[in-house]
Scaffold this active site. Structure first.
Site, PDB file in Angstrom:
ATOM      1  N   LYS A 259      32.852  65.532  38.930  1.00  0.00           N
ATOM      2  CA  LYS A 259      33.097  65.938  37.542  1.00  0.00           C
ATOM      3  C   LYS A 259      34.598  66.066  37.360  1.00  0.00           C
ATOM      4  O   LYS A 259      35.258  66.794  38.106  1.00  0.00           O
ATOM      5  CB  LYS A 259      32.406  67.276  37.242  1.00  0.00           C
ATOM      6  CG  LYS A 259      32.867  67.949  35.940  1.00  0.00           C
ATOM      7  CD  LYS A 259      32.107  69.239  35.625  1.00  0.00           C
ATOM      8  CE  LYS A 259      32.739  70.002  34.460  1.00  0.00           C
ATOM      9  NZ  LYS A 259      32.035  71.262  34.120  1.00  0.00           N
ATOM     10  N   ASP A 264      38.610  72.000  30.000  1.00  0.00           N
ATOM     11  CA  ASP A 264      37.348  72.341  29.336  1.00  0.00           C
ATOM     12  C   ASP A 264      37.562  73.515  28.388  1.00  0.00           C
ATOM     13  O   ASP A 264      37.507  74.670  28.785  1.00  0.00           O
ATOM     14  CB  ASP A 264      36.278  72.679  30.390  1.00  0.00           C
ATOM     15  CG  ASP A 264      34.928  72.986  29.745  1.00  0.00           C
ATOM     16  OD1 ASP A 264      34.776  72.729  28.530  1.00  0.00           O
ATOM     17  OD2 ASP A 264      34.026  73.458  30.466  1.00  0.00           O
ATOM     18  N   LYS A 271      35.145  78.062  24.043  1.00  0.00           N
ATOM     19  CA  LYS A 271      35.133  79.212  24.946  1.00  0.00           C
ATOM     20  C   LYS A 271      35.990  80.353  24.386  1.00  0.00           C
ATOM     21  O   LYS A 271      36.849  80.111  23.539  1.00  0.00           O
ATOM     22  CB  LYS A 271      35.729  78.808  26.302  1.00  0.00           C
ATOM     23  CG  LYS A 271      34.874  77.881  27.136  1.00  0.00           C
ATOM     24  CD  LYS A 271      35.572  77.565  28.452  1.00  0.00           C
ATOM     25  CE  LYS A 271      34.749  76.612  29.311  1.00  0.00           C
ATOM     26  NZ  LYS A 271      33.483  77.144  29.787  1.00  0.00           N
ATOM     27  N   ASP A 282      38.781  72.245  35.889  1.00  0.00           N
ATOM     28  CA  ASP A 282      37.413  71.766  35.719  1.00  0.00           C
ATOM     29  C   ASP A 282      37.254  70.311  36.170  1.00  0.00           C
ATOM     30  O   ASP A 282      36.196  69.719  36.016  1.00  0.00           O
ATOM     31  CB  ASP A 282      36.994  71.941  34.247  1.00  0.00           C
ATOM     32  CG  ASP A 282      35.498  72.146  34.089  1.00  0.00           C
ATOM     33  OD1 ASP A 282      34.847  72.579  35.047  1.00  0.00           O
ATOM     34  OD2 ASP A 282      34.984  71.849  32.990  1.00  0.00           O
ATOM     35  N   ASP A 341      29.816  72.907  25.388  1.00  0.00           N
ATOM     36  CA  ASP A 341      30.457  73.441  26.595  1.00  0.00           C
ATOM     37  C   ASP A 341      29.670  73.083  27.857  1.00  0.00           C
ATOM     38  O   ASP A 341      30.158  73.245  28.971  1.00  0.00           O
ATOM     39  CB  ASP A 341      30.607  74.966  26.452  1.00  0.00           C
ATOM     40  CG  ASP A 341      31.589  75.562  27.443  1.00  0.00           C
ATOM     41  OD1 ASP A 341      32.321  74.784  28.095  1.00  0.00           O
ATOM     42  OD2 ASP A 341      31.620  76.796  27.569  1.00  0.00           O
ATOM     43  N   GLU A 343      29.302  70.309  29.142  1.00  0.00           N
ATOM     44  CA  GLU A 343      29.774  68.922  29.056  1.00  0.00           C
ATOM     45  C   GLU A 343      29.747  68.211  30.404  1.00  0.00           C
ATOM     46  O   GLU A 343      29.596  66.999  30.469  1.00  0.00           O
ATOM     47  CB  GLU A 343      31.201  68.880  28.474  1.00  0.00           C
ATOM     48  CG  GLU A 343      32.336  69.167  29.463  1.00  0.00           C
ATOM     49  CD  GLU A 343      32.292  70.548  30.117  1.00  0.00           C
ATOM     50  OE1 GLU A 343      31.693  71.459  29.510  1.00  0.00           O
ATOM     51  OE2 GLU A 343      32.826  70.708  31.222  1.00  0.00           O
ATOM     52  N   ARG A 345      27.583  68.101  32.742  1.00  0.00           N
ATOM     53  CA  ARG A 345      26.328  67.396  33.001  1.00  0.00           C
ATOM     54  C   ARG A 345      26.237  66.096  32.199  1.00  0.00           C
ATOM     55  O   ARG A 345      25.647  65.122  32.658  1.00  0.00           O
ATOM     56  CB  ARG A 345      25.150  68.337  32.739  1.00  0.00           C
ATOM     57  CG  ARG A 345      25.120  68.921  31.358  1.00  0.00           C
ATOM     58  CD  ARG A 345      24.199  70.133  31.242  1.00  0.00           C
ATOM     59  NE  ARG A 345      24.811  71.351  31.762  1.00  0.00           N
ATOM     60  CZ  ARG A 345      24.222  72.548  31.765  1.00  0.00           C
ATOM     61  NH1 ARG A 345      22.996  72.686  31.312  1.00  0.00           N
ATOM     62  NH2 ARG A 345      24.837  73.603  32.246  1.00  0.00           N
TER      63      ARG A 345
HETATM   64  N1  BES Z   1      33.288  74.312  33.370  1.00  0.00           N
HETATM   65  C1  BES Z   1      32.278  75.218  33.011  1.00  0.00           C
HETATM   66  C2  BES Z   1      31.737  76.030  34.177  1.00  0.00           C
HETATM   67  C3  BES Z   1      32.693  76.929  34.910  1.00  0.00           C
HETATM   68  C4  BES Z   1      32.656  78.284  34.705  1.00  0.00           C
HETATM   69  C5  BES Z   1      33.557  76.440  35.869  1.00  0.00           C
HETATM   70  C6  BES Z   1      33.505  79.123  35.416  1.00  0.00           C
HETATM   71  C7  BES Z   1      34.412  77.269  36.568  1.00  0.00           C
HETATM   72  C8  BES Z   1      34.374  78.623  36.339  1.00  0.00           C
HETATM   73  C9  BES Z   1      31.106  74.480  32.373  1.00  0.00           C
HETATM   74  O1  BES Z   1      31.419  73.312  31.710  1.00  0.00           O
HETATM   75  C10 BES Z   1      30.463  75.398  31.391  1.00  0.00           C
HETATM   76  O2  BES Z   1      31.115  75.767  30.455  1.00  0.00           O
HETATM   77  N2  BES Z   1      29.206  75.721  31.635  1.00  0.00           N
HETATM   78  C11 BES Z   1      28.467  76.603  30.786  1.00  0.00           C
HETATM   79  C12 BES Z   1      27.121  75.961  30.519  1.00  0.00           C
HETATM   80  C13 BES Z   1      26.340  76.626  29.419  1.00  0.00           C
HETATM   81  C14 BES Z   1      27.040  76.434  28.096  1.00  0.00           C
HETATM   82  C15 BES Z   1      24.961  76.036  29.374  1.00  0.00           C
HETATM   83  C16 BES Z   1      28.291  77.931  31.526  1.00  0.00           C
HETATM   84  O3  BES Z   1      28.110  77.922  32.743  1.00  0.00           O
HETATM   85  O4  BES Z   1      28.376  78.944  30.864  1.00  0.00           O
HETATM   86 ZN    ZN Z   2      33.150  72.323  32.396  1.00  0.00          ZN
HETATM   87 ZN    ZN Z   3      32.025  73.624  29.697  1.00  0.00          ZN
END
Ligand code: BES
Ligand code: ZN
Ligand code: ZN
Length: 503
Positions: A259, A264, A271, A282, A341, A343, A345
């Protein structure tokens, strides 16, 4: 850092002597090369009550020849490669530079080959800083580099020389991954990552890098990647890494997918601002893929391996994708976007399908995918999800071997079902609630790993593992990884290098 191995001779500017608990008398060779008064000082210190060799005890002795550090490493029977590596890393991080930069480490009685290698590896890994943007910290001359001499009994020197060479080569990959991870998003965006990969491949005969730019992605129908990245002025791309592309043509080989979200922001589902700066990291999955290829190259690996980096920047804008949109992915399956967010996946959907087309022996993806895995495992372990028990245990073992823990997590069918229950598309990119978020994400990814026929003509999914590195890719304070002081860790370069080359 220049690292050499020798028998007990030079004393360096700084001499570290790691000693076990209960060492009451200076071991043979510990004072070799020191003058009479220095020898007496060291011998007296070791036999004094002030030094007992317990963990975290450390005393410094200033002698004519060098600054000598007696480092307590605790009970000999309790020393592990992890502890040894951490001792090396921590001891190195506390060294004063003004004392000179020639370090000698003396491994005297009780030290075995594995623990010596790990101690030195700890120093090599920790010898890293990302200060290119600190104008005041630029080296003024060329003799700024540390040199390290590992001293041991003659019995080990030959073998140690080879091993330390190998570990140094792998560390170049770890450090490269950290460099990429630490780059701010205004400096390292998808096409810049691609440019650096191409640059890296130049002059290396057995590696190939290919970049699919925005228009190529459109031609190919890589809409998972396009939709995530189109809201940014820095357009997405896919970067292919190949080592020894002309070997093992008749063999199935691994494909490692990363990824690579260079920033992000969350996109339209933006966020909160606290800690948003960390989201420059990210793209650490893709950074580890790049670092792995460097490590494979530097160690002269002779097999064929493929890598794919899915690069995009997730930004809100008039052109950004939105919640409610439906994406036609490269696989032909459609995704209902419920949260922009989620993204990672979406971009991996295209990367995994592309990896499947290569008919690989197995696919591993690396991704800072969910906050949920950080809730589950903190910063101590990477979450390991797999559709194949053998692959999963091989990854776990490789991680254990190099002390990067990959902790098995379940691919529970109930979460997979959540992800395939969209009312208007094949897959939805968010589950039905907060619980099990990391497993939901893994269940989503699983939809994009192709099936193929096994030897009995039955359809079976390609062996695949997903490594959620959201908690292990970066250190922003805390002590979970002694080999790094701050920022990107270069996580899993060592694990995957071990998996691919040794198991
Ligand atoms: N890049 C983030 C996940 C992340 C969180 C990485 C903390 C490093 C530290 C990812 O893209 C994300 O935002 N995931 C969301 C998914 C949700 C919206 C379904 C999450 O984990 O909150
Ligand atoms: Zn992310
Ligand atoms: Zn994200």
């Amino acid at each position: 850092m220049k690292v050499t191995v020798s028998e007990f001779s030079d004393t360096g500017n700084i001499m570290i002597i790691p000693l076990f608990e209960g060492t009451e008398k200076a071991p043979n060779n510990s004072t070799k090369g020191l003058g009479r008064s220095s020898t007496i000082a060291v011998k007296s210190a070791i036999s004094s009550d002030g030094f007992d060799g317990k963990e975290k005890t450390k005393i410094s002795i200033w002698t004519e020849e060098s600054q000598i550090i007696l480092l307590g490493v605790g009970n000999k029977n309790k020393l592990t490669t992890k502890k040894s590596r951490d001792f090396g890393a921590k001891c190195f991080s506390s060294l004063p530079e003004k004392q000179g930069k020639n370090i000698v480490v003396r491994f005297t009685s009780g030290w075995d080959y594995e623990n010596i290698s790990s101690f030195i590896e700890g120093i090599i890994l920790r010898n890293y800083s990302f200060n290119k943007y600190q104008k005041s910290k630029q080296p003024v001359d060329n003799d700024d580099e540390w040199s390290l001499v590992c001293q041991s009994t003659q019995r080990y020197t030959k073998q140690l020389s080879l091993e330390i060479n190998r570990l140094s080569s792998i560390a170049t990959g770890v450090h490269l991954a950290r460099d990429l991870g630490n780059e701010p998003a205004n400096r390292l965006y998808p096409e810049e990552f691609g440019r650096r990969a191409v640059e890296w491949s130049k002059g290396k005969e057995n590696v190939e890098v290919e970049v699919w730019n925005y228009s190529r992605l459109k031609e190919e129908g890589m809409n998972g990647l396009i939709e995530v990245g189109k809201g940014s002025i820095h357009k997405p791309c896919m970067v292919f890494f190949r080592i020894n592309p002309n070997l093992d043509r008749d063999k199935q080989v691994p494909c490692i997918v990363g990824k690579g979200i260079t920033f992000d922001s969350g996109g339209i589902s933006i966020k909160g601002s606290a800690g948003m700066d960390e989201m420059k990291l990210d793209m650490h999955g893709s950074a580890s893929v790049f670092g792995l290829f460097q490590a494979l190259y530097a160690t002269g690996y002779k097999g064929r391996v493929n890598g794919i980096a899915c690069m995009a920047e997730n930004m809100p804008s008039a052109e950004a994708y939105r919640p409610g949109d439906v994406i036609d992915t490269y696989s032909g399956k459609t995704i209902e976007v419920l949260n922009t967010d989620a993204e990672g996946r979406n971009v991996l959907a295209d990367g995994l399908w592309k990896a499947s087309e290569m008919n690989p022996s197995y696919i591993i993806d690396l991704a800072t995918l969910t906050g949920s895995i950080v809730v589950a495992l903190g910063h101590e372990a990477t979450g390991l999800f797999s559709n194949d028990d053998l692959l999963s245990s091989r990854i776990k073992q490789a991680g254990d071997y190099v002390d990067e823990i990959c902790w098995p997590m379940p691919l529970l069918p109930a979460f997979e079902k959540q992800m395939t229950s969209s009312k208007i598309a094949d897959v939805r990119n968010q589950g039905k609630g907060r619980w099990g978020g990391a497993i939901q994400a893994a269940g989503f990814l699983k939809q994009f790993v192709q099936e193929r026929e096994d030897e009995n003509g039955e359809k079976i999914q390609i062996p695949w593992a997903h490594l959620d590195i959201a908690g292990t890719a970066g250190i922003w304070g805390g002590e979970s990884n002694a080999t790094v002081s701050h920022g990107a860790t270069g996580i899993l370069v060592r694990t995957l290098h071990h998996l691919i080359t040794e198991s």
